[in-house]
Write a protein that holds these residues in place. Structure first.
Motif, PDB file in Angstrom:
ATOM      1  N   ILE A 265      -7.356  -2.825   1.333  1.00  0.00           N
ATOM      2  CA  ILE A 265      -7.283  -1.415   0.942  1.00  0.00           C
ATOM      3  C   ILE A 265      -6.117  -1.188  -0.011  1.00  0.00           C
ATOM      4  CG2 ILE A 265      -6.816   0.917   1.789  1.00  0.00           C
ATOM      5  CD1 ILE A 265      -8.315   0.141   4.345  1.00  0.00           C
ATOM      6  N   ASN A 266      -4.995  -1.842   0.276  1.00  0.00           N
ATOM      7  CA  ASN A 266      -3.817  -1.681  -0.569  1.00  0.00           C
ATOM      8  C   ASN A 266      -3.990  -2.404  -1.904  1.00  0.00           C
ATOM      9  OD1 ASN A 266      -1.276  -0.863  -1.281  1.00  0.00           O
ATOM     10  ND2 ASN A 266      -0.248  -2.551  -0.249  1.00  0.00           N
ATOM     11  N   ALA A 267      -4.514  -3.629  -1.887  1.00  0.00           N
ATOM     12  CA  ALA A 267      -4.645  -4.411  -3.120  1.00  0.00           C
ATOM     13  C   ALA A 267      -5.700  -3.837  -4.053  1.00  0.00           C
ATOM     14  CB  ALA A 267      -4.975  -5.860  -2.776  1.00  0.00           C
ATOM     15  N   ALA A 268      -6.786  -3.345  -3.505  1.00  0.00           N
ATOM     16  CA  ALA A 268      -7.857  -2.802  -4.341  1.00  0.00           C
ATOM     17  C   ALA A 268      -7.584  -1.360  -4.748  1.00  0.00           C
ATOM     18  CB  ALA A 268      -9.185  -2.881  -3.599  1.00  0.00           C
ATOM     19  N   ASP A 269      -6.525  -0.790  -4.195  1.00  0.00           N
ATOM     20  CA  ASP A 269      -6.145   0.599  -4.485  1.00  0.00           C
ATOM     21  C   ASP A 269      -7.309   1.551  -4.208  1.00  0.00           C
ATOM     22  OD1 ASP A 269      -4.239   2.462  -5.166  1.00  0.00           O
ATOM     23  OD2 ASP A 269      -4.806   2.484  -7.292  1.00  0.00           O
ATOM     24  N   ILE A 270      -7.920   1.350  -3.053  1.00  0.00           N
ATOM     25  CA  ILE A 270      -9.037   2.187  -2.629  1.00  0.00           C
ATOM     26  C   ILE A 270      -8.480   3.518  -2.130  1.00  0.00           C
ATOM     27  CG2 ILE A 270     -10.932   2.410  -0.968  1.00  0.00           C
ATOM     28  CD1 ILE A 270     -11.108  -0.644  -0.990  1.00  0.00           C
ATOM     29  N   GLY A 271      -9.003   4.594  -2.641  1.00  0.00           N
ATOM     30  CA  GLY A 271      -8.565   5.918  -2.220  1.00  0.00           C
ATOM     31  C   GLY A 271      -9.164   6.286  -0.874  1.00  0.00           C
ATOM     32  N   THR A 272      -8.317   6.446   0.116  1.00  0.00           N
ATOM     33  CA  THR A 272      -8.776   6.833   1.444  1.00  0.00           C
ATOM     34  C   THR A 272      -8.093   8.133   1.829  1.00  0.00           C
ATOM     35  OG1 THR A 272      -7.046   5.524   2.495  1.00  0.00           O
ATOM     36  CG2 THR A 272      -9.145   4.443   2.160  1.00  0.00           C
TER      37      THR A 272
ATOM     38  N   SER B 201      -5.206   5.313   6.141  1.00  0.00           N
ATOM     39  CA  SER B 201      -4.394   4.711   5.094  1.00  0.00           C
ATOM     40  C   SER B 201      -4.069   3.264   5.457  1.00  0.00           C
ATOM     41  CB  SER B 201      -3.112   5.514   4.896  1.00  0.00           C
ATOM     42  OG  SER B 201      -2.277   5.381   6.025  1.00  0.00           O
ATOM     43  N   PRO B 202      -3.662   2.448   4.486  1.00  0.00           N
ATOM     44  CA  PRO B 202      -3.312   1.062   4.798  1.00  0.00           C
ATOM     45  C   PRO B 202      -2.177   0.937   5.813  1.00  0.00           C
ATOM     46  CG  PRO B 202      -3.522   1.347   2.429  1.00  0.00           C
ATOM     47  CD  PRO B 202      -3.629   2.694   3.046  1.00  0.00           C
TER      48      PRO B 202
END
Length: 57
Positions: free
Chosen positions: A16-23, A28-29
């Motif tokens: 989630i953090n590396a792909a910069d996925i918006g959650t 959150s990560p």
């Protein structure tokens, strides 16, 4: 078992953090990483290790 769960949660937090996925704020990560730390702490404490058989001598 809880050690494996912790590793999977850490991997999801990394993705989630590396792909910069918006959650949203709930997922959150950092929250996933804290769940992984909780599972790791329970694993180290011995929770979920199963029943130990006692031998009578």
């Amino acid at each position: 078992m809880l050690g494996i769960v912790a590793a999977v949660l850490f991997f999801f937090a990394f993705l989630i953090n590396a792909a910069d996925i918006g959650t949203n704020d709930v997922f959150s990560p950092v929250d996933v990483m804290l769940l992984g730390l909780t599972a790791l702490a329970l694993h180290v404490a011995g929770v979920g290790a199963g029943w130990a058989s006692r031998s009578r001598r």
